[in-house]
Design a protein around this motif. Structure first.
Motif, mmCIF file in Angstrom:
data_model
loop_
_atom_site.group_PDB
_atom_site.id
_atom_site.type_symbol
_atom_site.label_atom_id
_atom_site.label_comp_id
_atom_site.label_asym_id
_atom_site.label_seq_id
_atom_site.Cartn_x
_atom_site.Cartn_y
_atom_site.Cartn_z
ATOM 1 N N GLY A 1 -6.693 27.772 29.706
ATOM 2 C CA GLY A 1 -5.374 27.963 29.133
ATOM 3 C C GLY A 1 -5.052 26.897 28.104
ATOM 4 O O GLY A 1 -4.363 27.155 27.120
ATOM 5 N N SER A 2 -5.539 25.679 28.319
ATOM 6 C CA SER A 2 -5.312 24.598 27.363
ATOM 7 C C SER A 2 -6.307 23.481 27.649
ATOM 8 O O SER A 2 -6.875 23.392 28.736
ATOM 9 N N PHE A 3 -6.507 22.637 26.636
ATOM 10 C CA PHE A 3 -7.399 21.488 26.776
ATOM 11 C C PHE A 3 -7.032 20.505 25.681
ATOM 12 O O PHE A 3 -6.700 20.915 24.562
ATOM 13 N N ILE B 1 -8.804 25.936 21.001
ATOM 14 C CA ILE B 1 -9.863 26.633 21.730
ATOM 15 C C ILE B 1 -9.988 28.101 21.353
ATOM 16 O O ILE B 1 -11.000 28.737 21.664
ATOM 17 N N HIS B 2 -8.973 28.648 20.682
ATOM 18 C CA HIS B 2 -9.039 30.054 20.283
ATOM 19 C C HIS B 2 -9.459 30.220 18.823
ATOM 20 O O HIS B 2 -9.455 31.330 18.298
ATOM 21 N N ASN B 3 -9.813 29.107 18.191
ATOM 22 C CA ASN B 3 -10.153 29.153 16.780
ATOM 23 C C ASN B 3 -11.602 29.581 16.569
ATOM 24 O O ASN B 3 -12.496 29.164 17.308
ATOM 25 N N TYR B 4 -11.841 30.391 15.549
ATOM 26 C CA TYR B 4 -13.202 30.839 15.257
ATOM 27 C C TYR B 4 -14.137 29.694 14.911
ATOM 28 O O TYR B 4 -15.355 29.812 15.053
ATOM 29 N N PHE C 1 -7.947 32.377 12.905
ATOM 30 C CA PHE C 1 -7.931 31.297 11.929
ATOM 31 C C PHE C 1 -6.475 30.866 11.779
ATOM 32 O O PHE C 1 -5.562 31.658 12.007
ATOM 33 N N THR C 2 -6.251 29.625 11.374
ATOM 34 C CA THR C 2 -4.884 29.171 11.119
ATOM 35 C C THR C 2 -4.516 29.430 9.666
ATOM 36 O O THR C 2 -5.399 29.617 8.808
ATOM 37 N N PRO C 3 -3.218 29.423 9.332
ATOM 38 C CA PRO C 3 -2.820 29.558 7.922
ATOM 39 C C PRO C 3 -3.465 28.497 7.032
ATOM 40 O O PRO C 3 -3.836 28.768 5.896
ATOM 41 N N GLY C 4 -3.602 27.272 7.554
ATOM 42 C CA GLY C 4 -4.239 26.219 6.766
ATOM 43 C C GLY C 4 -5.698 26.508 6.496
ATOM 44 O O GLY C 4 -6.210 26.214 5.411
ATOM 45 N N GLN C 5 -6.392 27.057 7.467
ATOM 46 C CA GLN C 5 -7.791 27.440 7.255
ATOM 47 C C GLN C 5 -7.896 28.553 6.221
ATOM 48 O O GLN C 5 -8.804 28.543 5.381
ATOM 49 N N ALA D 1 -17.107 28.123 21.276
ATOM 50 C CA ALA D 1 -16.515 28.749 22.449
ATOM 51 C C ALA D 1 -17.163 30.102 22.654
ATOM 52 O O ALA D 1 -17.834 30.638 21.766
ATOM 53 N N SER D 2 -16.950 30.674 23.818
ATOM 54 C CA SER D 2 -17.429 32.031 24.048
ATOM 55 C C SER D 2 -16.655 32.982 23.138
ATOM 56 O O SER D 2 -15.511 32.714 22.756
ATOM 57 N N ASP D 3 -17.260 34.088 22.778
ATOM 58 C CA ASP D 3 -16.653 34.993 21.812
ATOM 59 C C ASP D 3 -15.297 35.511 22.251
ATOM 60 O O ASP D 3 -14.383 35.681 21.438
#
Length: 231
Positions: free
Chosen positions: A145-147, A159-162, A174-178, A166-168
């Motif tokens: 859930g968080s780290f 942890i949810h970023n491409y 992606f974030t707006p900045g990315q 991490a596992s798929d």
């Protein structure tokens, strides 16, 4: 958080080449075998992604690697992505293709979210919190859930970023900045133009550095599977 970049890709061509040595032993390190794979097969220009599917038998935990956009000017043939063949959707690894999305992020100019670890400028994107590479290299075997591996810096691990490891099923965005950075890097080095510029592309300079630092020509290790050890 922006889940997707305002870009689409069209499959132009698929070729199948019988080259057992290349399939088995091509790897991220520059080698004659890798050169023998790409030289006769590379096609197109700076906006065409050449994707080569191989087995990575020498480095079985490796999922893929990519060139960066600023490499293209001096090494056009080497421009492209190598991906583990069975990490694609429908493959035996049970992946949804997140490893290829990760590598396309590099191809468009994004670093790992754990670039430079718990120090600035990290991945040179303002809205991706710092992440310790040790945590990333754990592979995030599950999707917590968080780290927070950089507790002295703002934000929890993305942890949810491409662009993390991490596992798929964990990576979805992606974030707006990315998005701003990849559009800016692609405009600068791949001469990408948008018919309708997005807010992200208008603000690219504020969120993405047009002069990348710490760039390495082609080497990158992609995410590991949920059952393998760290690369």
């Amino acid at each position: 958080m922006g889940k997707f970049a305002p870009l689409t890709f069209t499959l132009v061509n698929t070729t199948r080449t019988l080259y057992e040595e290349g399939f088995l032993y091509a790897r991220e390190l520059v080698s004659d075998i890798r050169t023998n794979v790409i030289t006769p097969l590379h096609t197109g220009g700076e906006l065409d992604i050449n994707v080569y599917t191989v087995s990575f038998s020498l480095v079985p935990d490796l999922r893929g690697f990519s060139s960066f956009p600023w490499d293209y000017k001096n090494d056009t043939i080497d421009d492209g992505i190598f991906i583990k063949w069975n990490s694609l959707p429908g493959g035996t690894l049970g992946s949804n293709g997140g490893s290829l999305v990760h590598e396309v992020g590099h191809w468009l100019g994004l670093y790992h979210t754990f670039q430079d670890g718990c120090t600035t400028p990290n991945d040179e994107v303002d809205d991706t919190p710092a992440e310790d590479p040790i945590n990333a290299n754990r592979g995030l075997q599950s999707c917590p859930g968080s780290f927070d591996s950089c507790p002295t810096m703002a934000g929890q691990d993305p942890i949810h970023n491409y662009m993390t490891y991490a596992s798929d099923e964990c990576r979805t965005e992606f974030t707006p900045g990315q998005v701003a950075r990849l559009l800016d890097q692609s405009a600068t080095y791949r001469f990408l133009t948008l018919t309708c510029p997005t807010n992200a592309s208008r603000n690219a300079t504020a969120n993405g550095n047009t002069n990348p630092t710490g760039a390495h020509a082609t080497v990158d290790s992609a995410p590991i599977s949920s059952t393998s050890s760290s690369p």
